[in-house]
Design an enzyme around this catalytic site. Structure first.
Site, short mmCIF file in Angstrom:
data_model
loop_
_atom_site.label_atom_id
_atom_site.label_comp_id
_atom_site.label_asym_id
_atom_site.label_seq_id
_atom_site.Cartn_x
_atom_site.Cartn_y
_atom_site.Cartn_z
N HIS A 245 69.74 76.66 67.22
CA HIS A 245 68.49 76.18 66.65
C HIS A 245 68.12 74.83 67.26
O HIS A 245 68.62 73.79 66.85
CB HIS A 245 68.61 76.04 65.13
CG HIS A 245 68.63 77.36 64.42
ND1 HIS A 245 67.49 78.02 64.06
CD2 HIS A 245 69.67 78.14 64.03
CE1 HIS A 245 67.81 79.16 63.45
NE2 HIS A 245 69.13 79.25 63.43
N LYS B 168 51.92 66.20 56.52
CA LYS B 168 51.67 64.96 55.77
C LYS B 168 51.66 63.73 56.68
O LYS B 168 50.78 62.86 56.54
CB LYS B 168 52.73 64.80 54.68
CG LYS B 168 52.63 63.51 53.88
CD LYS B 168 51.39 63.46 53.01
CE LYS B 168 51.54 64.38 51.82
NZ LYS B 168 50.41 64.23 50.85
N SER C 39 41.61 63.08 44.19
CA SER C 39 42.69 63.01 43.21
C SER C 39 43.29 61.61 43.11
O SER C 39 44.04 61.32 42.18
CB SER C 39 43.81 63.99 43.59
OG SER C 39 44.46 63.55 44.78
N GLY C 40 42.98 60.76 44.09
CA GLY C 40 43.61 59.45 44.15
C GLY C 40 44.78 59.42 45.10
O GLY C 40 45.37 58.37 45.36
N GLY C 41 45.14 60.58 45.67
CA GLY C 41 46.22 60.66 46.65
C GLY C 41 45.71 60.52 48.06
O GLY C 41 44.50 60.49 48.31
N VAL C 42 46.62 60.47 49.01
CA VAL C 42 46.24 60.23 50.40
C VAL C 42 45.48 61.42 50.99
O VAL C 42 44.52 61.24 51.76
CB VAL C 42 47.49 59.90 51.27
CG1 VAL C 42 48.48 61.04 51.29
CG2 VAL C 42 47.08 59.53 52.69
N ASP C 43 45.84 62.65 50.64
CA ASP C 43 45.23 63.83 51.25
C ASP C 43 43.73 63.91 50.94
O ASP C 43 42.90 64.05 51.84
CB ASP C 43 45.92 65.11 50.78
CG ASP C 43 47.42 65.08 51.03
OD1 ASP C 43 47.84 64.37 51.95
OD2 ASP C 43 48.16 65.75 50.29
N SER C 44 43.39 63.83 49.66
CA SER C 44 41.98 63.95 49.29
C SER C 44 41.19 62.71 49.72
O SER C 44 40.01 62.81 50.07
CB SER C 44 41.84 64.16 47.77
OG SER C 44 42.34 63.05 47.06
N SER C 45 41.86 61.55 49.73
CA SER C 45 41.16 60.32 50.15
C SER C 45 40.83 60.37 51.64
O SER C 45 39.73 59.98 52.05
CB SER C 45 42.02 59.10 49.84
OG SER C 45 42.28 58.99 48.46
N GLY D 219 65.76 84.06 61.59
CA GLY D 219 65.52 84.79 60.35
C GLY D 219 66.84 85.25 59.76
O GLY D 219 67.87 85.28 60.44
N GLU E 240 65.38 73.29 66.85
CA GLU E 240 64.42 72.58 66.00
C GLU E 240 65.07 71.63 65.01
O GLU E 240 64.41 70.73 64.49
CB GLU E 240 63.54 73.58 65.24
CG GLU E 240 64.25 74.43 64.21
CD GLU E 240 64.82 75.73 64.77
OE1 GLU E 240 64.94 76.70 64.00
OE2 GLU E 240 65.17 75.76 65.97
N CYS F 97 67.51 82.27 67.96
CA CYS F 97 68.47 82.91 67.06
C CYS F 97 68.10 84.37 66.81
O CYS F 97 68.26 85.20 67.68
CB CYS F 97 68.59 82.11 65.77
SG CYS F 97 70.09 82.51 64.81
N TYR F 98 67.56 84.72 65.63
CA TYR F 98 67.17 86.10 65.40
C TYR F 98 66.12 86.54 66.42
O TYR F 98 66.09 87.70 66.83
CB TYR F 98 66.61 86.27 63.99
CG TYR F 98 66.19 87.70 63.68
CD1 TYR F 98 67.12 88.63 63.23
CD2 TYR F 98 64.87 88.11 63.88
CE1 TYR F 98 66.73 89.95 62.98
CE2 TYR F 98 64.49 89.42 63.64
CZ TYR F 98 65.42 90.33 63.18
OH TYR F 98 65.05 91.64 62.96
#
Length: 513
Positions: free
Chosen positions: A170, A369, A224-230, A56, A172, A83-84
């Site tokens: 870090h 994603k 919507s035609g995108g991958v998420d909603s499909s 942080g 990550e 870290c923090y």
């Protein structure tokens, strides 16, 4: 959704917090991010197998600095402070943290001092990425050093009896080459995670949850035609066939080929019974005169819900609305310290009205994603759709800076098509994570056909990212950018200057609004 094992990441405001989650997910360990001040009782109710305290920007000795609850350390859970998170733990247990004489930002070489399970299999020297102005100068009683560097005496420490592990660097970030192994050691060797988080595991569990929640009820699915909603629609269709009613709202804010994707892939190839609603005039009327991006998102979210509630009423008995909300949407819509620091309201999170007649169901809200794409691939969604670049819920409205009008939408839609066509023709479309155009509320002087012009400026944006929580600008070839800009200026009336966005996320976001 409840999982057999979960590690909780308590966020103290680090720009890298989401990367901790990504590294754990890559190790097939499920994790969630929660604010640092999440009540201990709620943490207990989630039954985690371990806790991670993120980094942080604060200093532990500052007034109002976020401090973890001391009760966390009495839960008997393994704790990793980064870290923090390390500094706050040391301070809490009576150690000393001071402003370092030599601040450390960048690569560092560390010497491993003992056989800590955190560093198993890594050898005696590791390269790490440091980013700190304060440093631990005295360890609390019971803590022993486990790694040191030339500029940081206590680069890592632990309290074996209390199962507390601390690192000043870090793990990550990709700049710590063995960082993923360190986080995997914490998850699997120390927390005894069984690496259950797989695509098959998720699909199996989420389909059971969908079946239990819907109990035979009808559900509208926003497409919507995108991958998420499909992926959301297909997941629901396979879990509760006959109960899902996919709805595609043409809100007038779509890309050039969005409606075509719905008709050719989801209807013709995947056999989904999609209802298409033309509502462009309704959305544009609501957006008239609106320039503030938060207002745009709220208006679009509210209008979507109204359209869906009208559709539900027409169907007679639909009680649920399914959306393709992802985990980054959830994270960015909830700040660490409260709503004042929220980055932006997402159309399908913060942009929804508080009161609506449909209950939300968001089967992907725990996924990043790349995890969604893996689910789509497993469900048989065509690669042409899986690999499409993401598109924001509010559509082109947040890629037009200023008021959204039919004329400006037409300009942007044409420009976006040229950019995407050139990326595909050159082979770069699949090499970048997301690319699009932004129409600016700026005009510049130009010369076309020996005549003076005073037209719009357009920005090209292309980024590379693994998780969409951080992103770098794409190093597109100058020839590609030049050809794209030349085509846009010559073929579209209303644009006489094209610029390229070299911003990274952070400090910028991927979308401009």
């Amino acid at each position: 959704m409840k999982y057999h094992e979960i590690i909780l990441i308590l966020d103290f405001g680090s720009q890298y917090t989401q990367l901790i989650a990504r590294r754990l997910r890559e190790a097939q360990v499920y994790c969630e991010i929660h604010p640092f001040n999440t009540p201990v009782e709620k943490i207990k109710s989630l039954a985690p197998i371990g806790l991670i305290l993120s980094g942080g920007p604060a200093s532990v000795y500052e007034s109002g600095a976020p401090i973890p609850a001391i009760e966390l350390y009495d839960l008997g859970l393994p704790i990793l402070g980064i870290c923090y998170g390390m500094q706050a733990t040391v301070r809490l247990f009576g150690g000393c943290v001071e402003s370092a004489d030599r601040k450390e930002f960048g690569p560092a070489d560390l010497h491993i001092l003992n056989n800590s399970p955190l560093f198993q299999g890594l050898g005696k020297h590791i390269n790490v990425w440091m980013s700190h102005g304060d440093a631990v100068t005295t360890l609390p009683a019971g803590f022993v050093p486990t790694a040191s560097g030339w500029n940081t005496q206590y680069a890592a420490a632990e309290h074996p009896q209390k199962k507390i592990y601390l690192v000043q660097f870090h793990p990550e970030v990709i700049h710590t080459p063995d960082g993923a192994k360190i986080l995997r050691n914490f998850a699997q060797r120390i927390c005894n995670a069984q690496a259950l988080w797989t695509t098959e595991y998720f699909i199996s569990h989420i389909q059971k949850e969908i079946q239990q929640r819907l109990q035979g009820e009808k559900v509208l699915c926003a497409l919507s035609g995108g991958v998420d909603s499909s992926v959301t629609a297909l997941l629901l269709h396979k879990a509760v066939p006959g109960q899902v009613f996919p709805i595609f709202v043409d809100n007038g804010l779509l890309r050039y080929e969005d409606r075509e994707i719905i008709e050719k892939i989801l209807i013709d190839q995947m056999n989904l019974d999609v209802k298409i609603i033309d509502a462009g005039e309704q959305f544009l009327a609501r957006l008239k005169g609106i320039v503030d991006p938060e207002q745009k998102r709220k208006i679009i979210g509210e209008t979507f819900i109204q359209v869906f509630e009208q559709t539900a009423s027409a169907l007679g008995s639909a009680k649920f609305l399914a959306q393709g909300t992802l985990y980054p949407d959830v994270i960015e819509s909830v700040s660490v310290k409260g709503p004042s620091a929220t980055i932006k309201s997402h159309h399908n999170v913060g942009g929804l009205p508080q009161k609506m007649g449909l209950k939300l169901i968001e089967p992907l809200r725990e996924l990043f994603k790349d995890e969604v794409r893996a689910v789509g691939n497993k469900l048989g969604l065509p690669h042409a759709l899986i690999n499409r670049h993401p598109f924001p819920g509010p559509g082109l409205a947040v890629r037009i800076i200023g008021e959204v009008t039919p004329h400006r939408l037409n300009i942007l839609r044409q420009a976006d098509k040229i950019f995407i066509d050139e990326l595909r023709a050159s082979g770069w479309y699949s090499q970048v994570s997301q690319a699009f155009c932004v129409l600016l509320p700026v005009k510049s002087v130009g010369v076309q056909g020996d005549a003076r012009t005073y037209e719009n400026v357009l920005a090209l944006r292309s980024v590379n990212t693994a998780d969409f929580m951080t992103a770098n600008w794409s190093p597109l070839p100058q020839e590609l950018l030049g050809k794209t800009a030349n085509r846009i200026i010559n073929e579209i009336t209303g644009i006489n200057r094209v610029v390229y966005d070299y911003s990274t996320k952070p400090p910028a976001t991927i979308e401009w609004e």
